[in-house]
Design a protein around this motif. Sequence first.
Motif, mmCIF file in Angstrom:
data_model
loop_
_atom_site.group_PDB
_atom_site.id
_atom_site.type_symbol
_atom_site.label_atom_id
_atom_site.label_comp_id
_atom_site.label_asym_id
_atom_site.label_seq_id
_atom_site.Cartn_x
_atom_site.Cartn_y
_atom_site.Cartn_z
ATOM 1 N N CYS A 248 -24.005 -16.662 -9.788
ATOM 2 C CA CYS A 248 -24.871 -16.041 -10.727
ATOM 3 C C CYS A 248 -26.060 -17.124 -10.873
ATOM 4 O O CYS A 248 -26.052 -18.104 -10.570
ATOM 5 C CB CYS A 248 -24.146 -15.641 -11.907
ATOM 6 S SG CYS A 248 -23.429 -16.997 -12.760
ATOM 7 N N GLY A 249 -27.113 -16.646 -11.959
ATOM 8 C CA GLY A 249 -28.066 -17.511 -12.167
ATOM 9 C C GLY A 249 -27.555 -18.673 -12.992
ATOM 10 O O GLY A 249 -26.410 -18.775 -13.425
ATOM 11 N N ILE A 250 -28.556 -19.769 -13.147
ATOM 12 C CA ILE A 250 -27.950 -20.955 -13.612
ATOM 13 C C ILE A 250 -27.629 -20.705 -15.015
ATOM 14 O O ILE A 250 -26.897 -21.715 -15.687
ATOM 15 C CB ILE A 250 -29.142 -22.071 -13.517
ATOM 16 C CG1 ILE A 250 -30.573 -21.633 -14.114
ATOM 17 C CG2 ILE A 250 -29.373 -22.473 -12.008
ATOM 18 C CD1 ILE A 250 -31.708 -22.799 -14.290
ATOM 19 N N CYS A 251 -28.240 -20.018 -16.000
ATOM 20 C CA CYS A 251 -27.724 -19.627 -17.117
ATOM 21 C C CYS A 251 -27.373 -18.037 -17.594
ATOM 22 O O CYS A 251 -27.459 -17.707 -18.622
ATOM 23 C CB CYS A 251 -29.226 -19.927 -18.191
ATOM 24 S SG CYS A 251 -29.555 -21.587 -18.187
ATOM 25 N N GLY A 252 -26.740 -17.658 -16.536
ATOM 26 C CA GLY A 252 -25.977 -16.644 -16.642
ATOM 27 C C GLY A 252 -26.541 -15.094 -16.261
ATOM 28 O O GLY A 252 -25.934 -14.135 -16.378
ATOM 29 N N ASP A 253 -27.903 -15.111 -15.836
ATOM 30 C CA ASP A 253 -28.214 -14.093 -15.404
ATOM 31 C C ASP A 253 -27.975 -13.577 -13.868
ATOM 32 O O ASP A 253 -27.341 -14.441 -13.301
ATOM 33 C CB ASP A 253 -30.073 -14.128 -15.277
ATOM 34 C CG ASP A 253 -30.598 -14.512 -16.747
ATOM 35 O OD1 ASP A 253 -30.590 -13.506 -17.419
ATOM 36 O OD2 ASP A 253 -31.180 -15.683 -16.734
ATOM 37 N N PRO A 254 -28.180 -12.203 -13.483
ATOM 38 C CA PRO A 254 -27.728 -11.810 -12.307
ATOM 39 C C PRO A 254 -28.439 -12.732 -11.106
ATOM 40 O O PRO A 254 -29.712 -13.601 -11.367
ATOM 41 C CB PRO A 254 -28.318 -10.641 -11.968
ATOM 42 C CG PRO A 254 -28.324 -9.854 -13.337
ATOM 43 C CD PRO A 254 -28.682 -11.222 -14.383
ATOM 44 N N TYR A 255 -27.629 -13.194 -10.218
ATOM 45 C CA TYR A 255 -27.915 -14.183 -9.155
ATOM 46 C C TYR A 255 -29.410 -13.792 -8.385
ATOM 47 O O TYR A 255 -30.199 -14.628 -8.106
ATOM 48 C CB TYR A 255 -26.939 -14.172 -8.085
ATOM 49 C CG TYR A 255 -27.317 -15.385 -6.988
ATOM 50 C CD1 TYR A 255 -27.245 -16.392 -7.406
ATOM 51 C CD2 TYR A 255 -27.560 -14.866 -5.606
ATOM 52 C CE1 TYR A 255 -27.615 -17.656 -6.248
ATOM 53 C CE2 TYR A 255 -27.630 -15.825 -4.708
ATOM 54 C CZ TYR A 255 -27.768 -17.037 -5.016
ATOM 55 O OH TYR A 255 -28.029 -18.032 -3.915
ATOM 56 N N ASP A 256 -29.720 -12.493 -8.215
ATOM 57 C CA ASP A 256 -30.867 -11.666 -7.699
ATOM 58 C C ASP A 256 -32.091 -11.889 -8.583
ATOM 59 O O ASP A 256 -32.964 -11.124 -8.128
ATOM 60 C CB ASP A 256 -30.456 -10.522 -6.807
ATOM 61 C CG ASP A 256 -30.093 -9.545 -7.607
ATOM 62 O OD1 ASP A 256 -29.690 -9.688 -8.869
ATOM 63 O OD2 ASP A 256 -30.122 -8.527 -7.067
ATOM 64 N N ALA A 257 -31.854 -12.124 -9.854
ATOM 65 C CA ALA A 257 -32.924 -11.714 -10.782
ATOM 66 C C ALA A 257 -34.050 -12.778 -10.403
ATOM 67 O O ALA A 257 -33.874 -14.108 -10.224
ATOM 68 C CB ALA A 257 -32.434 -12.114 -12.326
ATOM 69 N N ASN A 258 -35.272 -12.291 -10.342
ATOM 70 C CA ASN A 258 -36.512 -13.096 -10.159
ATOM 71 C C ASN A 258 -37.684 -12.815 -11.253
ATOM 72 O O ASN A 258 -38.497 -11.954 -10.681
ATOM 73 C CB ASN A 258 -36.720 -13.056 -8.486
ATOM 74 C CG ASN A 258 -37.966 -14.002 -8.291
ATOM 75 O OD1 ASN A 258 -38.022 -14.941 -8.726
ATOM 76 N ND2 ASN A 258 -38.501 -13.541 -7.316
ATOM 77 N N PRO A 259 -38.010 -13.379 -12.200
ATOM 78 C CA PRO A 259 -36.850 -14.382 -12.720
ATOM 79 C C PRO A 259 -35.656 -13.879 -13.647
ATOM 80 O O PRO A 259 -35.951 -12.595 -13.996
ATOM 81 C CB PRO A 259 -37.771 -15.310 -13.710
ATOM 82 C CG PRO A 259 -38.830 -14.532 -14.249
ATOM 83 C CD PRO A 259 -39.158 -13.446 -13.120
ATOM 84 N N GLY A 260 -34.885 -14.617 -14.000
ATOM 85 C CA GLY A 260 -33.868 -13.978 -15.002
ATOM 86 C C GLY A 260 -34.392 -13.839 -16.487
ATOM 87 O O GLY A 260 -35.256 -14.706 -16.587
ATOM 88 N N ASP A 261 -33.724 -13.081 -17.352
ATOM 89 C CA ASP A 261 -34.298 -13.126 -18.619
ATOM 90 C C ASP A 261 -34.159 -14.506 -19.317
ATOM 91 O O ASP A 261 -34.952 -14.615 -20.348
ATOM 92 C CB ASP A 261 -33.459 -12.000 -19.407
ATOM 93 C CG ASP A 261 -33.868 -10.525 -19.077
ATOM 94 O OD1 ASP A 261 -34.934 -10.633 -18.378
ATOM 95 O OD2 ASP A 261 -33.018 -9.687 -19.331
ATOM 96 N N HIS A 262 -33.041 -15.244 -19.049
ATOM 97 C CA HIS A 262 -32.882 -16.767 -19.517
ATOM 98 C C HIS A 262 -33.389 -17.695 -18.553
ATOM 99 O O HIS A 262 -32.954 -18.872 -18.762
ATOM 100 C CB HIS A 262 -31.252 -16.731 -19.919
ATOM 101 C CG HIS A 262 -31.041 -15.616 -20.729
ATOM 102 N ND1 HIS A 262 -30.391 -14.542 -20.081
ATOM 103 C CD2 HIS A 262 -30.764 -15.594 -22.154
ATOM 104 C CE1 HIS A 262 -30.081 -13.764 -21.062
ATOM 105 N NE2 HIS A 262 -30.358 -14.344 -22.267
#
Length: 268
Positions: free
Chosen positions: A10-24
Amino acid sequence: MQWNTFDGKCGICGDPYDANPGDHEVGGKYVNVVRPLSRCYDTDDSVIDITVRITSHHKGYFEFWLCENNNMAVDPSIDCFNNLLTIAGTNGNTRYSINDVVEPSYSLQLNMPADVTCSQCILRWKYNAGNSYGCDETGCGIGLGPQEQFINCADIAILEDCSDPTATSGPIVTDTTTISASTDTSIFSTGSTTFFPSSTDVPLRTTDVVATDPPSTVNPNIKCRAVGMFEDDDGMDRWCMANCLHFPPYCPPSYCMCVEGDEWDETD
């Protein structure tokens, strides 16, 4: 998505791994590159105090990592989180189990690495739940295999002298504005107030914010309940009471509403 699509990533701070960028993540809707640091620690702080609040107990354990990033405008890769912190007083354990103790909050201490100095480190918390049935190399059962995971990040500094924002050459802390004390004892301050932790004076990067110490008391006449899609959900009502009246408050208006008084005004 985490387990079935991305094999546990998953993302470094809990976002979905494929988010670009994640909300966090930098560029996401919750991230501002001029955000203040959550806390500054002196390099001689060998341990730091941590409190984790759990509003729904799913068993499992906590883990904590530290990344030396030193650039608010750029997110690190997951490889930066190479300092897996140990729990103080546990002879080197890196996991803090909550399987056998159900509490609204858990207080513990983390051992800080002795060789780290940073103008911006990212402290990363992961809660690996343990209440689902699964299988791994040890067998099958409750708490084994893939579980729910909750991840949160906080920006901190580790400096030789937290009262001196020029103590390192890092680019993050650029002025000496500090959080000031307040005598406010209402539930919150005004809706435009921005809250930051302030048990110590923490250098900020902006000068146009208002900050207060935690209220010494909470107005007992304040009642909070769930609204919108969660209206009439008793569990979410309890969630709103716990989180809206906590410091710093987390009270999204799409989830919760707070009013003063014993009765709800129907016009609310």
